[in-house]
Design an enzyme around this catalytic site. Structure first.
Site, PDB file in Angstrom:
ATOM      1  N   ASP A 146       0.857  -1.198   0.000  1.00  0.00           N
ATOM      2  CA  ASP A 146       0.000   0.000   0.000  1.00  0.00           C
ATOM      3  C   ASP A 146       0.884   1.236   0.000  1.00  0.00           C
ATOM      4  O   ASP A 146       1.992   1.225   0.558  1.00  0.00           O
ATOM      5  CB  ASP A 146      -0.904   0.012   1.235  1.00  0.00           C
ATOM      6  CG  ASP A 146      -1.937  -1.103   1.209  1.00  0.00           C
ATOM      7  OD1 ASP A 146      -2.409  -1.454   0.106  1.00  0.00           O
ATOM      8  OD2 ASP A 146      -2.274  -1.629   2.286  1.00  0.00           O
ATOM      9  N   ASP A 180      -7.149  -1.313  -4.405  1.00  0.00           N
ATOM     10  CA  ASP A 180      -8.197  -0.972  -3.443  1.00  0.00           C
ATOM     11  C   ASP A 180      -9.111   0.114  -4.004  1.00  0.00           C
ATOM     12  O   ASP A 180     -10.338   0.077  -3.823  1.00  0.00           O
ATOM     13  CB  ASP A 180      -7.581  -0.478  -2.131  1.00  0.00           C
ATOM     14  CG  ASP A 180      -6.749  -1.534  -1.436  1.00  0.00           C
ATOM     15  OD1 ASP A 180      -7.072  -2.732  -1.569  1.00  0.00           O
ATOM     16  OD2 ASP A 180      -5.771  -1.169  -0.766  1.00  0.00           O
TER      17      ASP A 180
END
Length: 215
Positions: A146, A180
């Site tokens: 991420d 995401d």
């Protein structure tokens, strides 16, 4: 919308997602960040579990999570194929393609990153691709990369606020990635354009007559 166009959307998102993750993984130490704007930073973190960093305990928990993701993406893939075959609305096909691409992007991390990268560490050397000494985890046990961080509010509560005075006040704390984002956008499209995505079929005269007879 054709299946070819849906696959095009999926491939484009996967390319952007994986290129960004590989760049961050091989150029940033864990926890390293770069400020783009005051409210937007590139911050390298790794997610060992589900969304928001929720983890299942033990190595078998991670294995179960990855296998579940593989099962889920198979179902989403069939949903996409079936929707195209039935000539469903364009908004539905685009939404499913986004969700599929996002899920598949994170599955690539979970399945392969543990064996193709060595471990990222805080304030240490950056990870390398295909290290001679081997990766940091067995297949199916990789961590999701991420990097998108939007700390739009980062201050403290006023002292006069009961129980919270002086504590940290922040929004938006989660760190996420392109995959995401694709999943989130796909779900939002289904919610916002629900009627267009799932239009009600017009009732035919034959169906009305059948109902009247049965009554």
């Amino acid at each position: 919308m054709s299946l070819k166009k849906a696959i095009g959307i999926i491939v484009l998102i996967l390319l952007i997602d994986q290129i960004s993750k590989i760049y961050i993984k091989t150029n940033f130490a864990l926890g390293e960040s770069v400020e783009v704007f005051g409210w937007f930073k590139i911050l390298f973190v790794e997610n060992k579990g589900m969304a928001w960093g929720v983890e299942l305990p033990g190595s078998y928990g991670k294995l179960f999570l990855t296998l579940f993701r593989l099962f889920a993406i198979t179902a989403i893939g069939y949903w996409l194929y079936d929707s195209v075959k039935k000539k469903s609305s364009k908004i539905l096909i685009v939404a499913i393609a986004l969700i599929f691409a996002g899920a598949f992007g994170n599955i690539i991390d979970s399945v392969f990153y543990g064996i193709i990268f060595n471990e990222s560490v805080y304030q240490g050397e950056v990870a390398s691709f295909m290290p001679e000494a081997g990766g940091y985890a067995p297949v199916f046990h990789g961590h999701v990369v991420d990097m998108l961080y939007f700390p739009m509010i980062d201050t403290t509560w006023p002292e006069w606020v009961p129980w919270l005075g002086g504590d940290r006040l922040s929004f938006f704390d989660p760190v996420f990635n392109i995959a995401d984002s694709a999943i989130t956008i796909g779900v939002l499209l289904l919610i916002i354009f629900n009627k267009k995505a799932f239009p009600k079929k017009p009732v035919t005269a034959k169906e009305i007559a059948t109902e009247e007879i049965s009554e």
